[in-house]
Design a protein around this motif. Sequence first.
Motif, PDB file in Angstrom:
ATOM      1  N   PHE A 274       4.980  30.987 -20.891  1.00 28.99           N
ATOM      2  CA  PHE A 274       4.742  30.163 -22.075  1.00 28.99           C
ATOM      3  C   PHE A 274       5.410  28.802 -21.942  1.00 28.99           C
ATOM      4  CE2 PHE A 274       5.812  28.854 -26.507  1.00 28.99           C
ATOM      5  CZ  PHE A 274       4.512  28.548 -26.885  1.00 28.99           C
ATOM      6  N   VAL A 275       6.635  28.781 -21.465  1.00 32.10           N
ATOM      7  CA  VAL A 275       7.335  27.504 -21.289  1.00 32.10           C
ATOM      8  C   VAL A 275       6.552  26.606 -20.333  1.00 32.10           C
ATOM      9  CG1 VAL A 275       9.426  26.406 -20.393  1.00 32.10           C
ATOM     10  CG2 VAL A 275       9.609  28.433 -21.843  1.00 32.10           C
ATOM     11  N   ASN A 276       5.993  27.187 -19.271  1.00 30.02           N
ATOM     12  CA  ASN A 276       5.264  26.388 -18.281  1.00 30.02           C
ATOM     13  C   ASN A 276       3.956  25.819 -18.827  1.00 30.02           C
ATOM     14  OD1 ASN A 276       7.243  26.714 -16.371  1.00 30.02           O
ATOM     15  ND2 ASN A 276       6.193  28.316 -15.224  1.00 30.02           N
ATOM     16  N   LEU A 277       3.416  26.413 -19.867  1.00 25.57           N
ATOM     17  CA  LEU A 277       2.237  25.826 -20.508  1.00 25.57           C
ATOM     18  C   LEU A 277       2.591  24.545 -21.248  1.00 25.57           C
ATOM     19  CD1 LEU A 277       0.353  28.904 -22.072  1.00 25.57           C
ATOM     20  CD2 LEU A 277      -0.312  27.592 -20.048  1.00 25.57           C
ATOM     21  N   LEU A 278       3.869  24.378 -21.560  1.00 25.69           N
ATOM     22  CA  LEU A 278       4.308  23.264 -22.387  1.00 25.69           C
ATOM     23  C   LEU A 278       5.096  22.197 -21.634  1.00 25.69           C
ATOM     24  CD1 LEU A 278       5.646  25.444 -25.365  1.00 25.69           C
ATOM     25  CD2 LEU A 278       3.462  24.240 -25.295  1.00 25.69           C
ATOM     26  N   ASN A 279       5.755  22.567 -20.553  1.00 21.88           N
ATOM     27  CA  ASN A 279       6.737  21.653 -19.942  1.00 21.88           C
ATOM     28  C   ASN A 279       6.180  20.748 -18.853  1.00 21.88           C
ATOM     29  OD1 ASN A 279       6.426  23.308 -17.725  1.00 21.88           O
ATOM     30  ND2 ASN A 279       8.507  24.147 -17.782  1.00 21.88           N
ATOM     31  N   GLY A 280       4.870  20.740 -18.675  1.00 23.53           N
ATOM     32  CA  GLY A 280       4.286  19.876 -17.648  1.00 23.53           C
ATOM     33  C   GLY A 280       3.959  20.598 -16.364  1.00 23.53           C
ATOM     34  N   GLY A 285       2.033  16.051 -15.663  1.00 17.97           N
ATOM     35  CA  GLY A 285       2.033  14.655 -16.084  1.00 17.97           C
ATOM     36  C   GLY A 285       2.477  14.397 -17.496  1.00 17.97           C
ATOM     37  N   ILE A 286       2.638  15.444 -18.284  1.00 15.18           N
ATOM     38  CA  ILE A 286       3.069  15.216 -19.665  1.00 15.18           C
ATOM     39  C   ILE A 286       3.697  16.486 -20.227  1.00 15.18           C
ATOM     40  CG2 ILE A 286       0.855  15.889 -20.696  1.00 15.18           C
ATOM     41  CD1 ILE A 286       1.340  13.562 -22.745  1.00 15.18           C
ATOM     42  N   VAL A 287       4.747  16.276 -21.014  1.00 14.65           N
ATOM     43  CA  VAL A 287       5.392  17.385 -21.710  1.00 14.65           C
ATOM     44  C   VAL A 287       4.757  17.509 -23.085  1.00 14.65           C
ATOM     45  CG1 VAL A 287       7.547  18.234 -22.704  1.00 14.65           C
ATOM     46  CG2 VAL A 287       7.548  17.131 -20.446  1.00 14.65           C
ATOM     47  N   ASP A 288       4.393  18.710 -23.442  1.00 13.44           N
ATOM     48  CA  ASP A 288       3.752  18.954 -24.727  1.00 13.44           C
ATOM     49  C   ASP A 288       4.756  18.686 -25.850  1.00 13.44           C
ATOM     50  OD1 ASP A 288       2.521  20.157 -27.027  1.00 13.44           O
ATOM     51  OD2 ASP A 288       1.341  21.438 -25.692  1.00 13.44           O
ATOM     52  N   PRO A 289       4.430  17.805 -26.800  1.00 16.77           N
ATOM     53  CA  PRO A 289       5.364  17.507 -27.893  1.00 16.77           C
ATOM     54  C   PRO A 289       5.639  18.718 -28.784  1.00 16.77           C
ATOM     55  CG  PRO A 289       3.208  16.563 -28.371  1.00 16.77           C
ATOM     56  CD  PRO A 289       3.165  17.041 -26.947  1.00 16.77           C
ATOM     57  N   ARG A 290       4.800  19.738 -28.706  1.00 12.51           N
ATOM     58  CA  ARG A 290       5.024  20.943 -29.512  1.00 12.51           C
ATOM     59  C   ARG A 290       6.169  21.799 -28.969  1.00 12.51           C
ATOM     60  NH1 ARG A 290      -1.206  22.801 -29.311  1.00 12.51           N
ATOM     61  NH2 ARG A 290      -0.868  21.963 -27.210  1.00 12.51           N
ATOM     62  N   MET A 291       6.528  21.621 -27.706  1.00 13.72           N
ATOM     63  CA  MET A 291       7.541  22.478 -27.105  1.00 13.72           C
ATOM     64  C   MET A 291       8.847  22.442 -27.881  1.00 13.72           C
ATOM     65  SD  MET A 291       8.909  22.710 -23.150  1.00 13.72           S
ATOM     66  CE  MET A 291       9.641  21.075 -23.099  1.00 13.72           C
ATOM     67  N   SER A 292       9.334  21.265 -28.183  1.00 15.09           N
ATOM     68  CA  SER A 292      10.617  21.131 -28.871  1.00 15.09           C
ATOM     69  C   SER A 292      10.514  21.423 -30.364  1.00 15.09           C
ATOM     70  CB  SER A 292      11.177  19.715 -28.660  1.00 15.09           C
ATOM     71  OG  SER A 292      10.294  18.743 -29.183  1.00 15.09           O
ATOM     72  N   ARG A 293       9.321  21.715 -30.829  1.00 13.23           N
ATOM     73  CA  ARG A 293       9.137  22.059 -32.247  1.00 13.23           C
ATOM     74  C   ARG A 293       8.781  23.532 -32.447  1.00 13.23           C
ATOM     75  NH1 ARG A 293       8.293  16.520 -30.562  1.00 13.23           N
ATOM     76  NH2 ARG A 293       8.786  15.187 -32.366  1.00 13.23           N
ATOM     77  N   MET A 294       8.482  24.248 -31.340  1.00 14.92           N
ATOM     78  CA  MET A 294       8.117  25.661 -31.446  1.00 14.92           C
ATOM     79  C   MET A 294       9.209  26.585 -30.903  1.00 14.92           C
ATOM     80  SD  MET A 294       4.091  25.383 -30.289  1.00 14.92           S
ATOM     81  CE  MET A 294       3.711  27.125 -30.504  1.00 14.92           C
ATOM     82  N   ILE A 295       9.934  26.130 -29.894  1.00 15.69           N
ATOM     83  CA  ILE A 295      10.978  26.947 -29.278  1.00 15.69           C
ATOM     84  C   ILE A 295      12.232  26.103 -29.070  1.00 15.69           C
ATOM     85  CG2 ILE A 295       9.401  28.579 -28.161  1.00 15.69           C
ATOM     86  CD1 ILE A 295       9.642  26.933 -25.600  1.00 15.69           C
ATOM     87  N   TRP A 296      13.294  26.753 -28.627  1.00 18.61           N
ATOM     88  CA  TRP A 296      14.577  26.076 -28.443  1.00 18.61           C
ATOM     89  C   TRP A 296      14.925  25.924 -26.965  1.00 18.61           C
ATOM     90  CZ3 TRP A 296      17.265  24.289 -32.653  1.00 18.61           C
ATOM     91  CH2 TRP A 296      16.932  24.815 -33.900  1.00 18.61           C
ATOM     92  N   PRO A 297      15.672  24.871 -26.621  1.00 19.84           N
ATOM     93  CA  PRO A 297      16.146  24.744 -25.239  1.00 19.84           C
ATOM     94  C   PRO A 297      17.351  25.655 -24.990  1.00 19.84           C
ATOM     95  CG  PRO A 297      16.997  22.932 -26.545  1.00 19.84           C
ATOM     96  CD  PRO A 297      16.077  23.721 -27.453  1.00 19.84           C
ATOM     97  N   SER A 298      17.661  25.864 -23.742  1.00 21.08           N
ATOM     98  CA  SER A 298      18.860  26.619 -23.370  1.00 21.08           C
ATOM     99  C   SER A 298      20.099  25.789 -23.700  1.00 21.08           C
ATOM    100  CB  SER A 298      18.829  26.932 -21.871  1.00 21.08           C
ATOM    101  OG  SER A 298      17.650  27.638 -21.541  1.00 21.08           O
ATOM    102  N   PRO A 299      21.274  26.403 -23.726  1.00 19.33           N
ATOM    103  CA  PRO A 299      22.505  25.641 -23.995  1.00 19.33           C
ATOM    104  C   PRO A 299      22.686  24.449 -23.060  1.00 19.33           C
ATOM    105  CG  PRO A 299      22.950  27.972 -24.168  1.00 19.33           C
ATOM    106  CD  PRO A 299      21.548  27.855 -23.655  1.00 19.33           C
ATOM    107  N   LYS A 408       1.346  12.422 -30.606  1.00 15.77           N
ATOM    108  CA  LYS A 408       0.066  13.131 -30.596  1.00 15.77           C
ATOM    109  C   LYS A 408      -0.981  12.347 -29.798  1.00 15.77           C
ATOM    110  CE  LYS A 408      -2.002  14.792 -34.468  1.00 15.77           C
ATOM    111  NZ  LYS A 408      -2.923  14.792 -35.658  1.00 15.77           N
ATOM    112  N   ALA A 409      -1.060  11.051 -30.038  1.00 13.77           N
ATOM    113  CA  ALA A 409      -2.045  10.217 -29.351  1.00 13.77           C
ATOM    114  C   ALA A 409      -1.812  10.205 -27.847  1.00 13.77           C
ATOM    115  CB  ALA A 409      -2.002   8.794 -29.912  1.00 13.77           C
ATOM    116  N   ALA A 410      -0.535  10.130 -27.449  1.00 13.05           N
ATOM    117  CA  ALA A 410      -0.211  10.124 -26.016  1.00 13.05           C
ATOM    118  C   ALA A 410      -0.632  11.440 -25.361  1.00 13.05           C
ATOM    119  CB  ALA A 410       1.283   9.881 -25.824  1.00 13.05           C
ATOM    120  N   TYR A 411      -0.413  12.512 -26.053  1.00 15.30           N
ATOM    121  CA  TYR A 411      -0.770  13.823 -25.503  1.00 15.30           C
ATOM    122  C   TYR A 411      -2.282  13.956 -25.360  1.00 15.30           C
ATOM    123  CZ  TYR A 411      -0.719  18.924 -24.883  1.00 15.30           C
ATOM    124  OH  TYR A 411      -0.880  20.195 -24.388  1.00 15.30           O
TER     125      TYR A 411
END
Length: 525
Positions: A274-280, A285-299, A408-411
């Motif tokens: 799932f993370v790889n669907l979002l992180n590029g 070429g682009i990080v999904d802007p939803r990633m940081s709004r749907m899940i959390w990063p590691s410490p 959103k437009a960039a994505y």
Amino acid sequence: MKKMIYTVFVMFVLLMAAGCKKWLDVNENPNGPEKVSPNLLLAPMLYYVVQADQWDGRYVGKYIQNWSGTGDKDIWDTMGYQPPPVDNGGETWKLAYIFLGKNLSDMMRDAEAEKRWDVLGVGYILKAIGFQRATDMHGELIIKQIGQDRTSFDYDSQEYAYEEVRKLLDTAIVNLQRIDGTISKSYLAKGDLVYNGAKEQWLKFAYGMMAINLSHLTNKSTFDADKVIEYVDKSFTGNVDNALYTFTGGQSALSNFWGQRRANLNAFRQTEFFVNLLNGTAFPGIVDPRMSRMIWPSPSGIYKGIQPTFALTTISPAADRPPTFFNTVGNVLESSPGRYLFDDVAKIPLMTYSQLQFIKAEAALRKGYLPVAMDAYKKGIDAHIDFVNTTNSRVPTGTASQISATEKAAYLSNVNIVPAAETQLTLSHILCQKYIAQFAWGFLETWTDLRRFHYTDLDPKTNQQVFRGFAPPDVSRLSADNLGKVVYRFRPRYASEYVWNIEALKKIGGTDIDFTTKPTWFVNP
């Protein structure tokens, strides 16, 4: 003296007769209603429609790699199941036959008698939901012999179950289109915790279910892409139509199953897939802007996921290990921050506009309607980004910022997300974006998609996997009961079928050790 005794005796008999009449009239309940209004039966059933999906979603979610357990070879991560008498994975079966059983029959009977066609229409939808979910999860169902005075019940084919769902939805549509009788929005609203009595919305929902049902048949020669498109077009017109169940929080029964208070996901973590669907990774070429709004990063600040069947502790250093869905590395508290659908008061979808647009996009692409496919695909992404924003805006403990119009437009302008030419749009684009849009709620629909493509089928345009980077566990890490094969179904509920209906179950192979690897009907031609 004898006369007096006789008179007393007669009075005693008369009093006893009156007393016995009251004593023996056990069908009268002075402390509560003997008949419940049809609309009041609706609310608890809608609650169970949501709860059953979430309860079993914990396990289906591991098969589809929404999330993973934190220990080594978690049984569900290995595409296995917990053996009897454990009944985990049985809530969807219970929904169809118990939670939507007698109460639903009573509601529909009384609604018809009172000419409340809107309530009756919703009843037919609920019945269709029960059978659609149960057959997608378990395969063969008991339908024809329901209600018969029998000690065993034969299973009907999944093909028959699909036909029955469409018949129920046809009847629902007819009833919801009626304008006579005693239709009342305020009456329906008393039990309608999804659309607040708006039968027009339920009508759109019924068309959406029709589209979903038919969209599962892509591997069949009878697949009708035009019908799928037609039903989607009659269904939701935007996020305003989304079917959402509202939780108010404050106590366990009123809180979202995925929330802090219920503590049902404390030992779950997001997966690497799932993370790889979002992180590029899947879409370079682009990080999904939803990633940081749907899940959390590691410490450590990076977004990391677990590889299913491998323990959380195999990720090193420890700071790279993904946190809970509440941004904790240990216990989740009621005060822990929520995000997206992971909060006590988050609204949980039953169906969304973005989901239906991806279904339309796939059907149109298969039919060769490229402009239609591209338009629906873009609308699906756009709508889900808006859905993420709206969902996060309702989270009182959340810290996720809103996805900006610029983000959103960039994505959407990135050619790896939206190809420059319609001819370059692929099934992989559509199905991966649909996966993201259904994360943490559309479990059975996502599992149906993965099974339709046998998990790792290749896209005919690119010769790459449709589900980019999805990898079932290695054979050595699959459940031993699978005999080296991936999972395609859940066993029927143990406490009813294996205890009381074993002979009928044997006829469909239900006692075979590898029964769960038997492909469901919609999988193959």
